[in-house]
Design a protein around this motif. Structure first.
Motif, PDB file in Angstrom:
ATOM      1  N   TYR A  90       0.910  -0.972   0.349  1.00 60.95           N
ATOM      2  CA  TYR A  90      -0.197  -0.135  -0.119  1.00 60.95           C
ATOM      3  C   TYR A  90       0.777   1.052  -0.317  1.00 60.95           C
ATOM      4  CZ  TYR A  90      -3.098  -3.688   1.425  1.00 60.95           C
ATOM      5  OH  TYR A  90      -3.877  -4.524   1.531  1.00 60.95           O
ATOM      6  N   GLU A  91       1.562   1.292   0.818  1.00 64.28           N
ATOM      7  CA  GLU A  91       2.756   2.152   1.074  1.00 64.28           C
ATOM      8  C   GLU A  91       3.228   2.466  -0.658  1.00 64.28           C
ATOM      9  OE1 GLU A  91       4.334   1.722   5.547  1.00 64.28           O
ATOM     10  OE2 GLU A  91       5.314   0.994   3.793  1.00 64.28           O
ATOM     11  N   PHE A  92       3.741   1.932  -1.370  1.00 69.23           N
ATOM     12  CA  PHE A  92       3.968   1.177  -2.427  1.00 69.23           C
ATOM     13  C   PHE A  92       3.847   2.288  -3.398  1.00 69.23           C
ATOM     14  CE2 PHE A  92       4.485  -0.706  -6.844  1.00 69.23           C
ATOM     15  CZ  PHE A  92       5.138  -0.605  -7.322  1.00 69.23           C
ATOM     16  N   VAL A  93       2.545   2.450  -3.706  1.00 67.60           N
ATOM     17  CA  VAL A  93       1.039   2.585  -4.116  1.00 67.60           C
ATOM     18  C   VAL A  93       0.654   4.056  -3.791  1.00 67.60           C
ATOM     19  CG1 VAL A  93      -1.571   2.864  -4.946  1.00 67.60           C
ATOM     20  CG2 VAL A  93      -0.288   0.840  -4.792  1.00 67.60           C
ATOM     21  N   LEU A  94       0.641   4.442  -2.695  1.00 68.36           N
ATOM     22  CA  LEU A  94       0.895   5.681  -2.601  1.00 68.36           C
ATOM     23  C   LEU A  94       1.620   6.517  -3.053  1.00 68.36           C
ATOM     24  CD1 LEU A  94      -0.447   5.039   1.198  1.00 68.36           C
ATOM     25  CD2 LEU A  94      -2.164   6.128  -0.954  1.00 68.36           C
ATOM     26  N   ASN A  95       3.496   5.948  -2.672  1.00 64.73           N
ATOM     27  CA  ASN A  95       4.125   6.917  -2.668  1.00 64.73           C
ATOM     28  C   ASN A  95       4.501   6.945  -4.319  1.00 64.73           C
ATOM     29  OD1 ASN A  95       5.061   6.915   0.419  1.00 64.73           O
ATOM     30  ND2 ASN A  95       6.001   4.815   0.129  1.00 64.73           N
ATOM     31  N   GLU A  96       4.738   6.023  -4.887  1.00 63.58           N
ATOM     32  CA  GLU A  96       4.456   5.499  -6.616  1.00 63.58           C
ATOM     33  C   GLU A  96       3.760   6.701  -7.538  1.00 63.58           C
ATOM     34  OE1 GLU A  96       6.320   3.386  -9.848  1.00 63.58           O
ATOM     35  OE2 GLU A  96       7.001   3.947  -7.798  1.00 63.58           O
ATOM     36  N   ASN A  97       3.080   6.862  -6.870  1.00 61.18           N
ATOM     37  CA  ASN A  97       1.759   7.712  -7.500  1.00 61.18           C
ATOM     38  C   ASN A  97       2.005   8.825  -7.221  1.00 61.18           C
ATOM     39  OD1 ASN A  97       0.791   5.827  -9.909  1.00 61.18           O
ATOM     40  ND2 ASN A  97       0.567   4.549  -7.966  1.00 61.18           N
ATOM     41  N   GLY A  98       1.904   8.677  -5.528  1.00 64.50           N
ATOM     42  CA  GLY A  98       1.989  10.574  -4.754  1.00 64.50           C
ATOM     43  C   GLY A  98       0.541  10.711  -4.225  1.00 64.50           C
ATOM     44  N   LEU A  99       0.272   9.512  -3.837  1.00 69.14           N
ATOM     45  CA  LEU A  99      -0.950   9.372  -3.645  1.00 69.14           C
ATOM     46  C   LEU A  99      -0.855   9.830  -2.369  1.00 69.14           C
ATOM     47  CD1 LEU A  99      -2.695   6.344  -5.523  1.00 69.14           C
ATOM     48  CD2 LEU A  99      -2.556   8.940  -6.103  1.00 69.14           C
ATOM     49  N   LEU A 100      -2.340  10.869  -1.276  1.00 68.40           N
ATOM     50  CA  LEU A 100      -2.500  10.517   0.053  1.00 68.40           C
ATOM     51  C   LEU A 100      -3.278   9.563   0.378  1.00 68.40           C
ATOM     52  CD1 LEU A 100      -3.149  14.859   0.691  1.00 68.40           C
ATOM     53  CD2 LEU A 100      -0.692  13.433   0.648  1.00 68.40           C
ATOM     54  N   ALA A 101      -2.838   9.273   1.793  1.00 67.08           N
ATOM     55  CA  ALA A 101      -3.823   8.471   2.395  1.00 67.08           C
ATOM     56  C   ALA A 101      -5.391   8.742   2.573  1.00 67.08           C
ATOM     57  CB  ALA A 101      -3.339   7.355   3.639  1.00 67.08           C
ATOM     58  N   GLU A 102      -5.623   9.933   3.288  1.00 64.28           N
ATOM     59  CA  GLU A 102      -6.643   9.915   3.224  1.00 64.28           C
ATOM     60  C   GLU A 102      -7.834  10.669   1.873  1.00 64.28           C
ATOM     61  OE1 GLU A 102      -3.828  13.678   3.786  1.00 64.28           O
ATOM     62  OE2 GLU A 102      -4.178  11.689   4.363  1.00 64.28           O
ATOM     63  N   GLU A 103      -6.870  10.398   0.212  1.00 61.37           N
ATOM     64  CA  GLU A 103      -7.674  10.653  -0.521  1.00 61.37           C
ATOM     65  C   GLU A 103      -7.690   9.788  -1.571  1.00 61.37           C
ATOM     66  OE1 GLU A 103      -6.066  15.139  -0.648  1.00 61.37           O
ATOM     67  OE2 GLU A 103      -5.814  13.800  -2.360  1.00 61.37           O
ATOM     68  N   THR A 104      -7.462   8.453  -0.246  1.00 60.39           N
ATOM     69  CA  THR A 104      -7.726   7.418  -1.165  1.00 60.39           C
ATOM     70  C   THR A 104      -8.549   6.737  -0.733  1.00 60.39           C
ATOM     71  OG1 THR A 104      -5.009   7.669  -1.765  1.00 60.39           O
ATOM     72  CG2 THR A 104      -5.736   5.437  -2.015  1.00 60.39           C
ATOM     73  N   PHE A 105      -9.385   5.750  -1.527  1.00 57.81           N
ATOM     74  CA  PHE A 105     -10.422   5.080  -1.561  1.00 57.81           C
ATOM     75  C   PHE A 105      -9.948   3.121  -1.395  1.00 57.81           C
ATOM     76  CE2 PHE A 105     -14.563   2.272  -1.102  1.00 57.81           C
ATOM     77  CZ  PHE A 105     -15.383   2.516  -0.321  1.00 57.81           C
ATOM     78  N   PHE A 106      -9.443   1.984  -0.652  1.00 62.07           N
ATOM     79  CA  PHE A 106      -9.743   0.770  -1.042  1.00 62.07           C
ATOM     80  C   PHE A 106     -10.832  -0.509  -0.776  1.00 62.07           C
ATOM     81  CE2 PHE A 106      -7.699  -2.860   0.007  1.00 62.07           C
ATOM     82  CZ  PHE A 106      -7.029  -3.598  -1.234  1.00 62.07           C
ATOM     83  N   ILE A 107     -11.410  -0.945  -1.791  1.00 65.66           N
ATOM     84  CA  ILE A 107     -12.020  -2.297  -2.044  1.00 65.66           C
ATOM     85  C   ILE A 107     -11.359  -3.153  -2.139  1.00 65.66           C
ATOM     86  CG2 ILE A 107     -14.133  -2.857  -3.205  1.00 65.66           C
ATOM     87  CD1 ILE A 107     -12.692   0.019  -4.211  1.00 65.66           C
ATOM     88  N   ASP A 108     -11.632  -4.799  -1.735  1.00 63.22           N
ATOM     89  CA  ASP A 108     -10.957  -5.550  -1.383  1.00 63.22           C
ATOM     90  C   ASP A 108     -11.935  -6.791  -0.597  1.00 63.22           C
ATOM     91  OD1 ASP A 108      -9.476  -7.773  -0.818  1.00 63.22           O
ATOM     92  OD2 ASP A 108      -7.996  -6.123  -1.531  1.00 63.22           O
ATOM     93  N   ASP A 109     -11.956  -8.025  -1.307  1.00 61.07           N
ATOM     94  CA  ASP A 109     -13.116  -9.053  -0.663  1.00 61.07           C
ATOM     95  C   ASP A 109     -12.185  -9.178   0.752  1.00 61.07           C
ATOM     96  OD1 ASP A 109     -12.894 -11.843  -2.379  1.00 61.07           O
ATOM     97  OD2 ASP A 109     -11.143 -10.238  -2.841  1.00 61.07           O
ATOM     98  N   THR A 110     -11.505  -9.228   0.642  1.00 65.42           N
ATOM     99  CA  THR A 110     -10.521  -9.515   1.977  1.00 65.42           C
ATOM    100  C   THR A 110     -10.491  -9.144   2.931  1.00 65.42           C
ATOM    101  OG1 THR A 110      -9.560 -11.454  -0.118  1.00 65.42           O
ATOM    102  CG2 THR A 110      -8.274 -11.414   2.886  1.00 65.42           C
TER     103      THR A 110
END
Length: 204
Positions: free
Chosen positions: A149-169
């Motif tokens: 998750y840190e990789f995705v955030l850092n790689e794309n300059g995303l802020l965690a609080e502005e990001t929504f994640f969907i997963d069935d697990t």
């Protein structure tokens, strides 16, 4: 305010029969999945070994099972891709309101099956809906480890609080939530990704 959406793949877009591989292997005479085999699987899922070596490791443990039957059992988990979900993600992309990402624990055999089953035209039509299409065996990381998750955030300059994640697990969404990412632990039996924008978690 949500600006970025990260989607899981299996049981979010493509339907899965999660017990199928164990069930089919059992029919082939594999009565128990050993810890050794699970470790090999996890290594394969992050691209630590190639498909040939993965299959050969299984053959060493179960020499009486032909490789093609093992591969068929391995892919038995994969079911259909309801096309209303493709329509949904295409419309979401066309809206331009969100940055869209896919993040999946997916191995080479599974993605190859999907490409063959769907055909490359449909596969690429789906893949092109996402700014980044992250598969665990290609980025050498897997959920629920925090570093993916840190990789995705850092790689794309995303802020965690502005990001929504969907997963069935559950453990995958729990891990993302630890970083401040907003999450939806979707239930594939009762919920559908096309109803994403109506989720209360999305509006919070």
């Amino acid at each position: 305010m949500i600006k970025n959406i990260v989607f899981d793949y299996g049981d979010v877009f493509i339907n899965l029969d999660k017990p199928a591989t164990v069930r089919v292997l059992h029919e082939l005479g594999v009565k128990d999945i050993s810890e050794e085999m699970m470790n090999v699987y996890k290594l394969y899922e992050v691209g630590g070994i190639a498909t040939g070596e993965f299959v050969n490791r299984f053959k060493e443990l179960y020499p009486n099972i032909p490789s093609h039957k093992f591969i068929d059992a391995w892919n038995a988990i994969l079911l259909d891709f309801p096309l209303h979900r493709l329509d949904f993600i295409k419309e979401l992309k066309a809206s331009g309101e969100y940055r869209l990402f896919l993040l999946s624990n997916t191995n080479d055999l599974h993605i190859s099956w999907i490409q063959n089953d769907w055909g490359m035209e449909l596969y690429n039509e789906f893949k092109d809906c996402f700014e980044q299409f992250y598969l665990s065996h290609e980025i050498n990381l897997r959920k629920p480890n925090l570093n993916i998750y840190e990789f995705v955030l850092n790689e794309n300059g995303l802020l965690a609080e502005e990001t929504f994640f969907i997963d069935d697990t559950q453990e995958n969404t729990d891990a993302a939530a630890e970083l401040g990412i907003k999450v939806w632990n979707i239930d594939p039996l009762t919920e559908d990704i096309v109803d994403l924008l109506a989720q209360k978690e999305f509006d919070e």
